[in-house]
Design an enzyme around this catalytic site. Structure first.
Site, PDB file in Angstrom:
ATOM      1  N   GLU A 198      31.932 -36.115 -44.258  1.00  0.00           N
ATOM      2  CA  GLU A 198      30.993 -37.229 -44.443  1.00  0.00           C
ATOM      3  C   GLU A 198      29.773 -36.853 -43.616  1.00  0.00           C
ATOM      4  O   GLU A 198      29.607 -37.286 -42.493  1.00  0.00           O
ATOM      5  CB  GLU A 198      31.626 -38.542 -43.977  1.00  0.00           C
ATOM      6  CG  GLU A 198      31.099 -39.766 -44.713  1.00  0.00           C
ATOM      7  CD  GLU A 198      29.714 -40.215 -44.262  1.00  0.00           C
ATOM      8  OE1 GLU A 198      28.816 -39.370 -44.131  1.00  0.00           O
ATOM      9  OE2 GLU A 198      29.545 -41.413 -44.040  1.00  0.00           O
ATOM     10  N   GLU A 230      21.078 -34.547 -42.864  1.00  0.00           N
ATOM     11  CA  GLU A 230      21.829 -34.411 -41.617  1.00  0.00           C
ATOM     12  C   GLU A 230      22.411 -33.012 -41.459  1.00  0.00           C
ATOM     13  O   GLU A 230      23.307 -32.792 -40.643  1.00  0.00           O
ATOM     14  CB  GLU A 230      22.936 -35.468 -41.541  1.00  0.00           C
ATOM     15  CG  GLU A 230      22.393 -36.867 -41.308  1.00  0.00           C
ATOM     16  CD  GLU A 230      23.488 -37.918 -41.137  1.00  0.00           C
ATOM     17  OE1 GLU A 230      24.680 -37.535 -41.123  1.00  0.00           O
ATOM     18  OE2 GLU A 230      23.145 -39.100 -41.021  1.00  0.00           O
TER      19      GLU A 230
END
Length: 685
Positions: free
Chosen positions: A144, A153
């Protein structure tokens, strides 16, 4: 040991470095994180669980032991799901130390400590081997690592490294695949966040500098709750295009790539904006899908799952172009290891499609570095501009000597256009000074406003040509402001300039008021609500960690949120609870206000919304919060230009709406710090 943290100082309009305990930084990180939002995202959790069960079953069907690598484990939730689904062992990687410690507590509390190993490292530092962090490579990869832009990210470098070093060839991956979608639209609202629009002032037209119009703009993605942008606010010029997919079960590259989608324009208009979101296929067949599509794509918008950790993206094309219905177009997306950008080509254009696309667009005009996207929207708000122009018109005289105190403001330009004798603009940075100078030059007004890169307390009479100020004006707007009342820096400036003001000088705005009302949030409450049990797993250690961090330092304070993105209902009336009189100097002693607001609507009171309103003159007010009347049911319409303050109650209150319960408030404005200390409680008869 101490650490230095940057904090906005409303008394100076600057960012101060404040000494704090070494634990302060990560307590703030935890307190303001969205871990709770993810745990409350049942759709996400359910889809992950289904995908994990299916992946574990596929490996077991091959007669193999199931070894899982969970990168970015957070609370350890996905690892616990994997063990429950039958995995033999999980390596759960979490780089953030407090989170890794919480995951260890949660894993132990749920009885999985013998089958889950928490590794407090970045995944690219994890080692494999007899003496390594992992005894063997994994055959199931769970991650995730995504943000609103999917890859922001560092998902691609992490996957790239994992496939090279940490997982077996042919491993199963959950999610299995991500697909990015994009749609070309025309939108006056959204485009107003990217480009300065012409504005009419007293019959004269103020145009943006050519350098701004030619600039590709800020390179960062604009991530918003697109569900709150009405479909009436944009016109689709093409279909929803599938731009590219990434298969996470195979080696992934973080190198530059471009992908194009051809389509026929379904409507004519101005090609300005790309709306984008992505889906996760949790299994190879694509039967378990977690989508980020906005609510208005659903037959019943209220059925769309709410999440704040993954939203939708808005991209602004480098240049606006006219397209005609039926025209053949090509939309190209490029990405490096962390970001995406788009360009549009017409098939009638002869140049190669990828010209100029190999690097991210960046601002060349400085305006996109000075003005944020909400600030562009504010400067382009015609109704707001008309309020300021009307107010200026009512107070300006031919002999007016004006000083403007606001960052990157057009007010001094308006004052010059309205015939003021002399106009000065105090700017906090060279860059914002240069941007305003570009505006003046583009409109043949060079020298019409004297821009001074000087602090108010440094201004002298000689800077003003030995004259005194007859009009001190501000929006007020300051780029360092985080909370609504931080713009009271204008009051500090007014006080610093008191010795340069004429006795009968006009101050615009003449005053400001702080407003509040108690609200029920449709969804925003989730970011602060304890979770307790998530998909059958006890995650209370996470709740306790967040609460400890909230209690660590000044937890009882408001936080900034753009409430137009987060619908809420008013449960009390909207009330002005503090007044700040700018015609007077800043007082030395604190200003306090106490009272209570009866809860007059049925609902669950999650907290209090706070905002500022600026009274430009006795009869012209500009609100940085509510911009329309509250409906009978309590629905609210908020300004998109500024964030409002939100004070969350420690626990929600069920309002019966009969007025017998009330929200009591105790507010104190501290002139020495520029902040407002606040306390809210529910009083019930």
């Amino acid at each position: 040991m101490k650490t230095f943290c940057g904090r906005a100082n409303p008394t100076t309009g600057a960012l101060d470095w404040v000494e704090e305990s070494e634990e302060y930084d990560y307590h703030q990180e935890i307190a303001r994180s969205c871990y709770a939002d993810m745990l409350h995202d049942h759709d996400r959790n359910e889809k992950y669980y289904q995908g994990i069960r299916a992946a574990v079953a596929r490996v077991k069907a091959r007669g193999e032991k199931v070894i899982v690598l969970d990168i970015g484990t957070g609370t350890g939730l996905l690892s616990m799901m994997a063990v429950t689904a039958g995995a033999d062992f999980c390596y759960a990687v979490e780089v953030f130390k407090p989170m890794a410690e919480a995951a260890q507590c949660i894993v132990t509390k749920n009885g999985f400590s013998e089958k889950i190993k928490i590794i407090n490292k970045h995944s690219t530092d994890v080692t494999v081997g007899p003496d390594g962090d992992m005894q063997m490579k994994a055959n199931v990869l769970i991650t995730e690592l995504f943000d609103t832009e999917l890859i922001g990210e560092g998902a691609l470098p992490s996957y790239e490294h994992a496939h090279q070093n940490l997982v077996q060839e042919g491993c199963e991956a959950v999610p299995h695949r991500a697909t990015v979608y994009a749609q070309l639209v025309e939108s006056e609202l959204l485009w107003s966040w990217a480009q300065l629009q012409p504005v009419e002032v007293e019959g004269a037209r103020l145009v943006p500098p050519p350098t701004v119009g030619r600039c590709a703009g800020a390179h960062s993605v604009c991530d918003i709750q697109l569900s709150q942008v009405s479909p009436h606010s944009f016109t689709p010029l093409g279909p929803l295009c599938t731009m590219f997919s990434v298969d996470f079960s195979k080696p992934v590259s973080s190198a530059f790539q471009s992908h194009s989608s051809q389509f026929v324009a379904q409507s004519g208009g101005r090609a300005q904006v790309i709306l984008s979101w992505w889906d996760l296929d949790m299994d190879p067949s694509g039967s378990i899908v977690c989508t980020m599509a906005p609510g208005w794509t659903y037959p019943q918008p209220k059925m769309a799952p709410w999440r704040d950790h993954w939203m939708q993206s808005v991209y602004f094309l480098p240049v606006e172009s006219r397209v005609t219905e039926g025209e053949e177009l090509s939309l190209t997306v490029c990405h490096d290891d962390y970001s995406l950008w788009y360009s549009l080509q017409s098939h009638s254009q002869q140049e190669p499609r990828t010209v100029g696309l190999s690097s991210r667009p960046c601002c060349t005009c400085q305006a996109h570095l000075v003005w944020t996207r909400p600030r562009f929207g504010e400067l382009n708000d015609r109704q707001r501009t008309e309020s300021y122009v009307s107010a200026l018109r009512s107070v300006l005289r031919e002999d007016s000597v004006c000083v403007s105190v606001s960052d990157g403001s057009l007010l001094p330009v308006f004052a010059h256009m309205l015939g003021a004798k002399k106009v000065y603009g105090l700017e906090n940075s060279r860059m914002s000074k240069q941007v305003i100078e570009q505006v003046l030059e583009a409109n043949s007004m060079k020298g019409g406003v004297e821009q001074l890169e000087i602090r108010p307390e440094q201004l002298t009479r000689s800077d003003l040509g030995e004259e005194q100020i007859s009009l001190l004006m501000g929006e007020p707007f300051f780029s360092t402001s985080l909370l609504p009342w931080h713009s009271l820096f204008f009051w500090y400036c007014r006080t610093a300039l008191a010795g340069l003001l004429l006795p009968n000088a006009t101050i615009l705005p003449c005053s400001a008021t702080l407003h509040m009302m108690a609200v029920e949030f449709q969804d925003l409450w989730r970011i602060r609500a304890p979770c307790g049990t998530c998909e059958g797993f006890d995650v209370t250690p996470m709740d306790e960690m967040v609460q400890r961090s909230l209690d660590f330092h000044e937890s009882r304070e408001a936080e900034p949120h753009p409430l137009w993105e987060y619908p809420c209902r008013a449960l009390t009336q909207s009330t002005a609870v503090m007044t700040f009189d700018f015609t007077q100097c800043l007082p030395q002693s604190p200003i306090s206000s106490q009272g209570s607001l009866p809860l007059i609507r049925i609902g669950r009171c999650h907290g209090v919304a706070l905002w500022m309103e600026y009274h430009l003159t006795d009869d012209i007010t500009v609100s940085a919060g509510l911009i329309g009347p509250i409906s009978e049911q309590g629905q609210c319409e908020w300004s998109r230009h500024r964030k409002q303050g939100v004070y969350f109650l420690r626990s929600p209150w069920e309002s019966s709406g009969d007025g017998r319960a009330a929200v009591s408030y105790n507010l104190t404005f501290e002139p020495s710090s520029g902040d407002i200390k606040m306390d809210f409680n529910i009083e019930s008869q």
